[in-house]
Enzyme design. Structure first.
Site, mmCIF file in Angstrom:
data_model
loop_
_atom_site.group_PDB
_atom_site.id
_atom_site.type_symbol
_atom_site.label_atom_id
_atom_site.label_comp_id
_atom_site.label_asym_id
_atom_site.label_seq_id
_atom_site.Cartn_x
_atom_site.Cartn_y
_atom_site.Cartn_z
ATOM 1 N N SER A 1 3.552 27.830 13.919
ATOM 2 C CA SER A 1 3.590 29.189 14.476
ATOM 3 C C SER A 1 3.500 30.258 13.382
ATOM 4 O O SER A 1 4.166 30.168 12.348
ATOM 5 C CB SER A 1 4.889 29.385 15.263
ATOM 6 O OG SER A 1 4.991 30.742 15.655
ATOM 7 N N THR B 1 6.373 30.222 23.654
ATOM 8 C CA THR B 1 4.976 29.809 23.643
ATOM 9 C C THR B 1 4.834 28.450 24.311
ATOM 10 O O THR B 1 5.778 27.953 24.936
ATOM 11 C CB THR B 1 4.410 29.882 22.193
ATOM 12 O OG1 THR B 1 3.018 29.640 22.232
ATOM 13 C CG2 THR B 1 5.078 28.887 21.263
ATOM 14 N N LYS C 1 6.126 28.899 28.904
ATOM 15 C CA LYS C 1 6.034 30.257 29.466
ATOM 16 C C LYS C 1 6.387 30.318 30.957
ATOM 17 O O LYS C 1 6.963 31.302 31.418
ATOM 18 C CB LYS C 1 4.637 30.832 29.233
ATOM 19 C CG LYS C 1 4.357 31.168 27.770
ATOM 20 C CD LYS C 1 3.012 31.840 27.615
ATOM 21 C CE LYS C 1 2.705 32.068 26.140
ATOM 22 N NZ LYS C 1 1.449 32.781 25.926
ATOM 23 N N ASP D 1 1.341 39.501 26.460
ATOM 24 C CA ASP D 1 0.027 38.953 26.086
ATOM 25 C C ASP D 1 -1.123 39.888 26.477
ATOM 26 O O ASP D 1 -2.028 40.142 25.680
ATOM 27 C CB ASP D 1 -0.195 37.585 26.747
ATOM 28 C CG ASP D 1 0.601 36.484 26.060
ATOM 29 O OD1 ASP D 1 0.847 36.592 24.852
ATOM 30 O OD2 ASP D 1 0.970 35.510 26.748
ATOM 31 N N MET E 1 -9.977 34.463 23.272
ATOM 32 C CA MET E 1 -8.520 34.576 23.106
ATOM 33 C C MET E 1 -7.965 33.500 22.169
ATOM 34 O O MET E 1 -6.839 33.605 21.709
ATOM 35 C CB MET E 1 -7.826 34.541 24.472
ATOM 36 C CG MET E 1 -8.015 35.874 25.206
ATOM 37 S SD MET E 1 -7.574 35.898 26.968
ATOM 38 C CE MET E 1 -5.968 35.180 26.969
ATOM 39 N N TYR F 1 -8.130 31.291 18.504
ATOM 40 C CA TYR F 1 -8.553 31.525 17.121
ATOM 41 C C TYR F 1 -8.403 30.233 16.348
ATOM 42 O O TYR F 1 -7.687 29.320 16.768
ATOM 43 C CB TYR F 1 -7.744 32.651 16.470
ATOM 44 C CG TYR F 1 -6.277 32.351 16.364
ATOM 45 C CD1 TYR F 1 -5.403 32.711 17.372
ATOM 46 C CD2 TYR F 1 -5.774 31.649 15.271
ATOM 47 C CE1 TYR F 1 -4.071 32.390 17.291
ATOM 48 C CE2 TYR F 1 -4.431 31.330 15.185
ATOM 49 C CZ TYR F 1 -3.593 31.705 16.200
ATOM 50 O OH TYR F 1 -2.267 31.377 16.126
ATOM 51 N N GLY G 1 -9.092 35.577 18.753
ATOM 52 C CA GLY G 1 -7.879 36.161 19.322
ATOM 53 C C GLY G 1 -6.750 36.394 18.327
ATOM 54 O O GLY G 1 -5.599 36.594 18.743
#
Ligand code: ATR
Length: 283
Positions: free
Chosen positions: A15, A62, A66, A102, A224, A226, A248
């Site tokens: 992360s 995450t 969610k 988001d 969205m 990456y 993203g």
């Protein structure tokens, strides 16, 4: 003692959120600590309880938690209720507020960082899973002229369009956004200004089965996702002649900034943080 925040996920090792929030805290002079916390796949509630007991003030959430965070929250922001998912939790005396930043992050990256306002545009949203659902309300709030949700399984796209139809029609005094949905085949012959990939196709290195020509008039193609380099969707859009393509990463930074604002009521400047992340990814 510094205020404590974290991000829950599984996996969570890679992360970027701790580095992003540390940079925001330093820049804004906020006294806070932000950690990555691995929650067991069947242990999200327990992990949150332990964090609150340890004095945690808020958390990001995450994959894959969610939807669980949505159920755990005792109050929801309107955008989280619309999204059906929560990526930001605030623990206060009144229980657990669930929010979703988001979509706001996506719109801010597109409008401010990339300078391509969605207002008045013909938007094509690819995908109808959780990622797509999470961004529809903020996209419609930006008043595009139309929004088409296209998905491999057309029924899921149609259900999403129906779920947001009231928003398209319900903005008093504003022009209506035409919201429509269907399969990829249904968009053959149509043209769009802004195309947003919310499918997970790029994750498995696949391109999206778009009919030829639909990107001919597009000013921006946005993935969205990456990764280290160009995503498969960005390559596909570039090959179809789209002038500008983005991954993203900016959305990641902007959703974090929006969460930071929810917790601290201070809005960090994101430009340097995004530039540093890009540099670290070798771009
Ligand atoms: P997320 O939470 O990332 O949205 P999801 O809810 O599993 O994950 O949704 C994944 C989305 O990517 C769906 O819209 C899925 O299409 P289907 O609903 O038809 O399954 C889409 N998707 C995944 N792989 C794809 C591919 N190779 N081509 C096109 N769409 C794909």
């Amino acid at each position: 003692m510094s205020d404590l925040y974290c991000v829950f996920g599984n996996p969570i090792g890679h992360s970027k959120s701790p580095a992003i929030h540390a940079a925001f805290a330093a820049e804004t002079g906020q006294d806070m600590i932000y950690e990555a916390r691995l929650a067991a796949v069947d242990g999200f509630d327990r992990a949150v309880s332990a964090f609150v007991a340890a004095g945690g003030k808020g958390a990001n959430v995450t994959v894959p938690f969610k939807e669980e965070a949505f159920r755990l929250a005792t109050r929801l922001s309107e955008r989280a209720a619309r999204a059906g998912a929560v990526n930001t939790l605030l623990f206060d005396g009144d229980g657990i507020l669930g929010d979703n930043t988001d979509g706001a992050g996506l719109v801010r990256d597109i409008a401010d960082n990339l300078g391509y306002s969605p207002t008045g545009r013909r938007i094509l949203l690819l995908g109808a899973g959780g990622a797509a659902r999470g961004v529809i309300a903020p996209l419609l709030a930006a008043r595009p002229s139309s929004l088409f949700i296209a998905n491999r399984s057309a029924d899921k796209a149609e259900a999403l369009a129906a779920a947001f139809a009231d928003m398209a029609a319900g903005q008093a005094g504003l022009p209506l956004a035409a919201v429509d949905a269907g399969s990829f085949a249904k968009i053959a012959g149509m043209r769009f200004d802004l195309v947003i990939n919310a499918t997970s196709a790029s994750l498995s290195g696949q391109s999206v089965p778009l009919p030829p020509g639909i990107l001919a008039e597009a000013g921006l193609a946005y993935d969205m996702m990456y990764g280290k380099g160009e995503t498969p969707f960005m390559a596909q859009a570039r090959e179809q002649g789209v002038a500008r393509c983005s991954d993203g990463l900016g959305m990641l930074v902007e959703q974090a900034a929006e969460a930071f604002f929810v917790w601290r009521a201070v809005r960090p400047v994101t430009r340097h943080v995004l530039a540093d992340l890009r540099a670290k990814l070798g771009r």
